[in-house]
Design an enzyme around this catalytic site. Structure first.
Site, short mmCIF file in Angstrom:
data_model
loop_
_atom_site.label_atom_id
_atom_site.label_comp_id
_atom_site.label_asym_id
_atom_site.label_seq_id
_atom_site.Cartn_x
_atom_site.Cartn_y
_atom_site.Cartn_z
N LEU A 152 0.83 -1.21 0.00
CA LEU A 152 0.00 0.00 0.00
C LEU A 152 0.87 1.26 0.00
O LEU A 152 0.72 2.13 -0.85
CB LEU A 152 -0.94 0.00 1.21
CG LEU A 152 -1.87 1.21 1.36
CD1 LEU A 152 -2.80 1.34 0.16
CD2 LEU A 152 -2.68 1.10 2.66
N THR A 153 1.79 1.37 0.95
CA THR A 153 2.64 2.55 1.08
C THR A 153 3.51 2.76 -0.15
O THR A 153 4.00 1.79 -0.75
CB THR A 153 3.52 2.42 2.34
OG1 THR A 153 2.68 2.32 3.49
CG2 THR A 153 4.45 3.60 2.51
N GLY A 158 2.46 7.80 2.32
CA GLY A 158 2.33 6.83 3.39
C GLY A 158 0.93 6.84 3.95
O GLY A 158 0.06 6.07 3.54
N SER A 185 5.84 -5.04 3.00
CA SER A 185 6.12 -6.10 3.95
C SER A 185 5.94 -7.51 3.37
O SER A 185 4.97 -7.77 2.66
CB SER A 185 5.20 -5.96 5.17
OG SER A 185 5.36 -4.69 5.76
N GLN A 306 11.28 8.56 46.24
CA GLN A 306 10.04 9.01 45.61
C GLN A 306 10.22 9.26 44.12
O GLN A 306 9.27 9.07 43.35
CB GLN A 306 9.53 10.28 46.29
CG GLN A 306 8.75 10.02 47.57
CD GLN A 306 8.06 11.27 48.07
OE1 GLN A 306 8.52 12.38 47.82
NE2 GLN A 306 6.95 11.09 48.77
N HIS A 367 16.79 0.74 35.43
CA HIS A 367 17.76 -0.36 35.51
C HIS A 367 19.19 0.10 35.29
O HIS A 367 20.13 -0.72 35.35
CB HIS A 367 17.41 -1.45 34.50
CG HIS A 367 16.27 -2.33 34.91
ND1 HIS A 367 14.96 -1.94 34.84
CD2 HIS A 367 16.26 -3.60 35.41
CE1 HIS A 367 14.18 -2.92 35.27
NE2 HIS A 367 14.93 -3.94 35.61
N GLU A 392 0.11 1.26 10.46
CA GLU A 392 -1.35 1.25 10.64
C GLU A 392 -1.89 2.64 11.00
O GLU A 392 -2.92 2.77 11.65
CB GLU A 392 -1.79 0.24 11.71
CG GLU A 392 -1.10 -1.10 11.68
CD GLU A 392 -1.17 -1.80 10.33
OE1 GLU A 392 -1.88 -1.33 9.43
OE2 GLU A 392 -0.48 -2.80 10.17
#
Length: 417
Positions: A152-153, A158, A185, A306, A367, A392
């Site tokens: 499609l794109t 886009g 894709s 906090q 982390h 999408e």
């Protein structure tokens, strides 16, 4: 009102977890290079322009085969396709649950592979395909014996799909297609490409765009290169169509109504993307809470600061609000149809995809240095779900869709002066 997830959905999720532990996790353990810090390197065929490695695709196929044999893979598909007519609400719950487990062979964050199917092209053919197209392609699509790419794109278009420059003109009983597609894709794995081309009408109008099943080995169909993306491996090539001839029976649906097919594809994916992103956000929140309970900094647990508490509280609050709206929207889709709540779908899609990225970013920060490494999944989740903010429909397209319903665009007269 006391609302809980229906018992049948909870039962399915419990059975699915048991199946994953018995069949999929051991299979994953046999191939650790695809799931530890080597995952991107191991999954990608760097010598073949970044496409998925053959061994990785074979493992995904085995995962699908086992899930299908156990009766889980086809759950959301219509009964006519040997599915269980899984509802939008059920799929929202299932997709969130799978991703909240973390990335793994059950949901590896490579395109839309999962132990529970997400096959919008099969649904497009079921709804709009001819009997011959359905017989030829739907079952192979489900089993993984065949793939159909989605074109499609375009390089110049886009989100503005009604301005397609790819054209198709009649030549006797055939059609001649000319144009180019971007991020097309699955072309590397596909026998045919679902190509959208303008056959009439005016730029900016949906009417006049037609969908064609085009063989990827047809004369004039070429792939000049594959785009390497933020998340690898990538199967998003550039495609050129130079006088590609296709027969009349290659048309999917009605001539000039091809965007009906695209809309079905997109509506099917948006709510499921939202659920997946919510699951990714919850995974990042949960792992960060666990880490904050254990990590000691400046003489006390990280949880007692906090600055850390509030970051995670904000994320969890957003996740809970989003979950409630997501479930309500999915239930409304089941009751009223996919297009009836298109603005609500846009809302949860946009917010969920943004939340996944924020949660992954915060998880990396909380982390510390290890959060930035590939020993953890946070960077992997961020890269995959950042893509959802474009595919999408971009964040901006979702906002536009919400505004269209909010301001009643398209149903009130245009004023000038």
């Amino acid at each position: 009102m006391d609302w809980t997830i229906p018992d049948d959905i909870q039962s399915f999720v419990a059975s699915l977890d048991a199946f994953i532990e018995a069949e999929i996790t051991p299979l994953e353990a046999e191939h650790p290079q695809f799931f530890d810090h080597r995952r991107e390197w191991a999954r990608t065929d760097w010598e073949r322009d970044g496409y998925p490695r053959k061994e990785w695709l074979e493992l995904l196929h085995e995962m699908r085969r086992r899930s299908d044999a156990a009766g889980f893979f086809r759950y959301p598909l219509p009964a006519a396709l040997s599915g269980q007519d899984g509802s939008n609400l059920a799929m929202a719950v299932i997709r969130e649950h799978l991703v909240a487990r973390g990335s793994g062979l059950h949901f590896p964050h490579t395109d839309e592979h999962s132990v529970v199917a997400n096959l919008p092209v099969a649904l497009v053919l079921h709804a709009y395909g001819t009997s011959e197209q359905q017989e030829r392609w739907i079952e192979p699509l489900i089993t993984g014996a065949a793939e159909i790419a989605f074109g499609l794109t375009e390089p110049g278009h886009g989100s503005d799909a009604t301005f397609l420059e790819t054209t198709a003109r009649r030549d006797g009983d055939d059609w001649i297609i000319n144009g180019a597609k971007r991020f097309n894709s699955l072309v590397d794995q596909a026998e045919v490409d679902l190509v959208f081309a303008r056959t009439g009408g005016r730029d900016g109008k949906a009417e006049g765009i037609t969908a064609f099943l085009v063989r990827t080995d047809a004369p004039g169909f070429s792939v000049p290169f594959n785009h390497w993306c933020f998340n690898m491996p990538s199967d998003h090539p550039e495609v050129h169509l130079d006088d590609v001839r296709v027969p009349a029976e290659a048309v999917v649906g009605e001539v000039g109504r091809g965007l009906d097919c695209a809309q079905l594809f997109i509506h099917e994916n948006r709510i499921r993307q939202a659920a997946s992103s919510l699951g990714a956000a919850q995974y990042c929140i949960d792992r960060s809470v666990e880490y904050a309970q254990e990590r000691v900094v400046f003489g006390k647990p990280l949880r007692d600061h906090q600055g850390i508490q509030w970051q995670l509280v904000e994320l969890q609050t957003d996740a809970d609000f989003l979950r409630n709206t997501l479930h309500k929207t999915a239930a409304m889709m089941d009751a009223e149809g996919k297009t009836a709540v298109t603005d609500k779908v846009a809302m949860v899609n946009m917010r969920a995809n943004q939340l996944a990225c924020r949660a992954a970013d915060r998880a990396m920060q909380i982390h510390g240095g290890m959060g930035y490494t590939r020993a953890y999944q946070f960077e992997h989740l961020y890269r995959h779900h950042r893509r959802y903010r474009i595919t999408e429909g971009t964040d901006e397209v979702q906002l536009r869709r919400i505004a269209s319903r909010l301001f009643d665009f398209g149903r009130r007269p245009t004023t000038t002066g």
